[in-house]
Design a protein around this motif. Structure first.
Motif, PDB file in Angstrom:
ATOM      1  N   LEU A 105       0.667  -1.311  -0.030  1.00 58.71           N
ATOM      2  CA  LEU A 105       0.061  -0.021   0.037  1.00 58.71           C
ATOM      3  C   LEU A 105       0.965   1.386   0.039  1.00 58.71           C
ATOM      4  O   LEU A 105       0.604   2.089  -0.632  1.00 58.71           O
ATOM      5  N   LEU A 106       1.773   1.384   0.849  1.00 56.39           N
ATOM      6  CA  LEU A 106       2.921   2.464   0.631  1.00 56.39           C
ATOM      7  C   LEU A 106       3.412   2.656  -0.675  1.00 56.39           C
ATOM      8  O   LEU A 106       3.595   3.827  -0.788  1.00 56.39           O
ATOM      9  N   GLU A 107       3.958   1.414  -1.019  1.00 61.19           N
ATOM     10  CA  GLU A 107       4.618   1.760  -2.570  1.00 61.19           C
ATOM     11  C   GLU A 107       3.487   2.363  -3.475  1.00 61.19           C
ATOM     12  O   GLU A 107       3.959   3.215  -4.237  1.00 61.19           O
ATOM     13  N   ARG A 108       2.244   1.800  -3.318  1.00 58.61           N
ATOM     14  CA  ARG A 108       1.233   2.546  -4.257  1.00 58.61           C
ATOM     15  C   ARG A 108       0.946   3.796  -4.014  1.00 58.61           C
ATOM     16  O   ARG A 108       0.902   4.707  -4.914  1.00 58.61           O
ATOM     17  N   ALA A 109       0.862   4.256  -2.597  1.00 56.97           N
ATOM     18  CA  ALA A 109       0.380   5.541  -2.448  1.00 56.97           C
ATOM     19  C   ALA A 109       1.615   6.562  -2.815  1.00 56.97           C
ATOM     20  O   ALA A 109       1.286   7.583  -3.290  1.00 56.97           O
TER      21      ALA A 109
END
Length: 162
Positions: free
Chosen positions: A17-21
């Motif tokens: 999720l952090l990478e996508r955000a």
């Protein structure tokens, strides 16, 4: 949807999720810099997320919150590893103590059961038998006086006289 818990699955999901955000944030910045049409597209994406939140679905696209959650998970992992280490250490100490008492008991047993140096064993050097007979000897059984039921071997044949 629901995802079954696995080894490190929550941390892995948060990292994804952090990478996508972060990618989304970069893309929005690029769109804003690209000009009027890019800025409109960026605004449309933001509105899309806002509408998702308004309908009740969770939009996890805030990198600072995700980093915080990840850090919290890592700290929790370290803490649990530390407590588990303490548990294992305590278990090892208890094992060692039990082994020590066992070896002492075995040593005392081989020493005729007298761990106290001042106290001497009985005259035979044998311990008292469980039946209560002195000197460790078993009581001689009466050959004729058995218990009820089986009376033992007969001295002669039953029909010898015939």
């Amino acid at each position: 949807g629901f995802k079954a818990p696995g080894a490190g699955s929550k941390v892995r999901r948060i990292k994804n999720l952090l990478e996508r955000a972060e990618e989304k944030e970069k893309r929005l910045e690029q769109l804003k810099k690209s000009g009027e049409s890019g800025a409109l597209e960026a605004q449309a994406l933001k509105w899309k997320d806002t509408l998702k939140e308004a309908t009740g679905s969770m939009v996890k696209d805030d990198p600072t919150k995700l980093r915080k959650a990840l850090k919290r998970r890592e700290q929790q992992k370290k803490k649990s590893a530390k407590t588990w280490g303490k548990i294992l250490k305590q278990e090892q100490i208890q094992k060692d103590e039990k082994q020590k008492t066992r070896t002492e008991n075995l040593k005392n047993r081989s020493n005729n059961g007298y761990p106290i140096p001042g106290k001497e064993p009985k005259e035979d050097g044998k311990r008292k038998a469980a039946g209560g007979a002195a000197g460790g000897e078993k009581k001689a059984k009466n050959k004729t006086g058995g218990g009820a039921g089986f009376e033992g071997k007969k001295a002669d044949f039953l029909n010898k006289g015939h």
